[in-house]
Design a protein around this motif. Structure first.
Motif, PDB file in Angstrom:
ATOM      1  N   ALA A 170      -4.918  -2.802   5.687  1.00  0.00           N
ATOM      2  CA  ALA A 170      -5.080  -3.271   4.312  1.00  0.00           C
ATOM      3  C   ALA A 170      -3.785  -3.884   3.788  1.00  0.00           C
ATOM      4  O   ALA A 170      -3.799  -4.899   3.068  1.00  0.00           O
ATOM      5  N   ASN A 171      -2.652  -3.286   4.139  1.00  0.00           N
ATOM      6  CA  ASN A 171      -1.368  -3.831   3.699  1.00  0.00           C
ATOM      7  C   ASN A 171      -1.116  -5.204   4.313  1.00  0.00           C
ATOM      8  O   ASN A 171      -0.586  -6.110   3.661  1.00  0.00           O
TER       9      ASN A 171
ATOM     10  N   PRO B  30      -6.577  -3.204  -3.759  1.00  0.00           N
ATOM     11  CA  PRO B  30      -6.448  -2.842  -2.334  1.00  0.00           C
ATOM     12  C   PRO B  30      -5.915  -1.429  -2.128  1.00  0.00           C
ATOM     13  O   PRO B  30      -6.340  -0.735  -1.197  1.00  0.00           O
ATOM     14  N   ALA B  31      -4.983  -0.996  -2.989  1.00  0.00           N
ATOM     15  CA  ALA B  31      -4.447   0.363  -2.859  1.00  0.00           C
ATOM     16  C   ALA B  31      -5.535   1.399  -3.138  1.00  0.00           C
ATOM     17  O   ALA B  31      -5.608   2.439  -2.464  1.00  0.00           O
TER      18      ALA B  31
ATOM     19  N   ILE C 244       0.829  -1.205   0.000  1.00  0.00           N
ATOM     20  CA  ILE C 244       0.000   0.000   0.000  1.00  0.00           C
ATOM     21  C   ILE C 244       0.865   1.258   0.000  1.00  0.00           C
ATOM     22  O   ILE C 244       0.538   2.252  -0.648  1.00  0.00           O
TER      23      ILE C 244
ATOM     24  N   SER D 237      -4.672   1.914   6.139  1.00  0.00           N
ATOM     25  CA  SER D 237      -3.673   1.450   5.176  1.00  0.00           C
ATOM     26  C   SER D 237      -2.804   0.350   5.770  1.00  0.00           C
ATOM     27  O   SER D 237      -2.424  -0.595   5.067  1.00  0.00           O
TER      28      SER D 237
ATOM     29  N   ARG E 130       1.971   2.567  -3.414  1.00  0.00           N
ATOM     30  CA  ARG E 130       0.847   2.624  -4.352  1.00  0.00           C
ATOM     31  C   ARG E 130       1.121   3.551  -5.539  1.00  0.00           C
ATOM     32  O   ARG E 130       0.622   3.299  -6.635  1.00  0.00           O
TER      33      ARG E 130
ATOM     34  N   ALA F 193      -7.842   1.487  -0.067  1.00  0.00           N
ATOM     35  CA  ALA F 193      -7.208   2.212   1.035  1.00  0.00           C
ATOM     36  C   ALA F 193      -7.201   3.716   0.765  1.00  0.00           C
ATOM     37  O   ALA F 193      -7.436   4.521   1.675  1.00  0.00           O
ATOM     38  N   THR F 194      -6.948   4.104  -0.486  1.00  0.00           N
ATOM     39  CA  THR F 194      -6.952   5.522  -0.838  1.00  0.00           C
ATOM     40  C   THR F 194      -8.325   6.139  -0.625  1.00  0.00           C
ATOM     41  O   THR F 194      -8.451   7.245  -0.080  1.00  0.00           O
TER      42      THR F 194
END
Length: 397
Positions: A240-241, A301-302, A21, A237, A24, A305-306
């Motif tokens: 998520a990472n 996923p990035a 992440i 983040s 990204r 998260a963003t």
């Protein structure tokens, strides 16, 4: 346990991790470059639509294929001077068959071209197979293919929204799917392979595969971020990472296993058969599976998260987490690093074990053993002995 399996276990436990992440911007830049190249190829060269989409006449004849077969049959067909003939498309199928495709022709010109092909092949005209596809029927097939793609994307958006109860997850998944389609179509335009109904089937298939991999990652993200706003240990983040690290080995394994048979079919369809549905289907599957695995790990996923980090609650959580960490401990990409991991890395004490939001011992405790305060002490207080509490048995009544 194999080396890859050992790495996967350590990634799942959080003993080692890669900042997917945090990097990204690199993945977004790579994807943007691939999409731009694909769009340039799509608009500059266009798609080589098969006869099923644009209509026309297809001839096939058995002949011993040589290095000059394509040029010889092209010249023979052009020599007929049929009306609206255009440039015939001549391809070889294996070592004993040739295929010629032309624009739609009237009956007289069809017979004329058929005779020319039979003469060049050294066979009787009735041994040359002929099939006609009208342009209107080809347009209907093309419209239905586009409609199927649109309906698929709408249903995907709704299903993910209902499953995760999060429109941002649906948006991230749809953007990743569009990314996969654009790159796959761009590769077809650059290579020049014919786009046939088998290609459409392959594209829809790889969308399902990519979506399946993305949902697995998102499900782990949801598990790691459940109740995250009640803690001050991890940002969205970070969680998520961790989810991507926990599922990346699984994604690699399933992708490699899927690519091996598809690659074999592609080699057989291209090198042995020369053309046909196998080649069209396998190329779309091979490109789509590879790109879909990339997008499910690096892009979707990035993006999620963003999108989530822009929410006021997540921004407040990030401020609290950074304040607890001191606000100055970051990695090379600018993402915050847990203080314990940073201290272990700086002291050369081996691999740092990152805190994990899914482990009970890493969650905030509301009672039981007191947790040392992370608030800074003044210099005066630091020099004074701190009061200690006597055991309950030695306190006065």
């Amino acid at each position: 346990m194999s080396k890859l399996g050992n790495i996967g276990a350590r990634l799942h436990r959080g003993e080692v991790s890669y900042d997917f992440i945090g990097h990204r911007k690199i993945w977004f830049g790579v994807s943007l470059a691939l999409v731009v190249v694909s769009l340039v190829g799509l608009f500059a060269r266009g798609l080589a639509l098969g006869i099923e989409f644009k209509g026309g006449v297809e001839y096939q004849a058995n002949v011993r294929v040589t290095d000059n077969s394509v040029a010889d049959f092209t010249d023979a067909v052009k020599a007929t001077n049929a009306q609206d003939l255009g440039d015939p498309v001549v391809t070889t199928i294996g070592t004993d068959k040739v295929r010629i495709q032309t624009r739609p022709l009237d009956q007289d010109d069809i017979a004329k071209v058929r005779t020319a092909i039979a003469t060049e092949a050294g066979v009787q005209p009735n041994q040359v197979s002929t099939s006609q596809i009208g342009a209107s029927w080809g347009d209907q097939i093309a419209h239905k293919a586009v409609l199927a793609l649109i309906v698929f994307l709408v249903l995907v958006f709704l299903v993910i929204w209902i499953y995760f109860r999060e429109p941002k997850a649906s948006a991230a998944a749809i953007i990743a799917l569009v990314h996969d389609v654009l790159i796959t179509v761009g590769v077809y335009a650059l290579i020049g392979f014919d786009v046939t109904p088998a290609t459409v089937i392959g594209v829809l298939t790889i969308l399902g595969y990519s979506l399946y991999d993305t949902v697995v990652v998102f499900d782990k993200v949801r598990e790691n971020t459940r109740g995250i706003t009640g803690s001050n240990r991890f940002t969205y983040s970070d969680a998520a990472n961790l989810a991507v690290n926990q599922t990346v080995v699984r994604s690699i394994n399933t992708t490699v296993i899927a690519l091996l048979p598809v690659g074999s079919i592609l080699v057989v369809g291209t090198a042995v058969l020369g053309t046909g549905p196998l080649k069209d289907l396998s190329l779309a599957l091979f490109i789509g599976i590879a790109v879909g695995a990339y997008s499910s790990v690096f892009i979707a996923p990035a993006l999620l998260a963003t999108f989530k980090e822009r929410e006021p609650g997540m921004q407040a959580l990030r401020r609290r987490v950074l304040a607890k960490r001191g606000g100055a401990v970051t990695n090379a990409s600018g993402m915050p690093v847990p203080a314990a991991a940073a201290a272990a890395t700086a002291g050369g004490g081996g691999t740092a074990v990152a805190e994990r939001p899914d482990r009970p011992q890493d969650r905030p405790r509301s009672g039981g053993t007191p947790v040392a305060s992370s608030r800074p002490k003044s210099s005066a207080a630091a020099g004074r002995p701190q009061p200690t509490r006597k055991p309950r048995s030695k306190r006065g009544k």
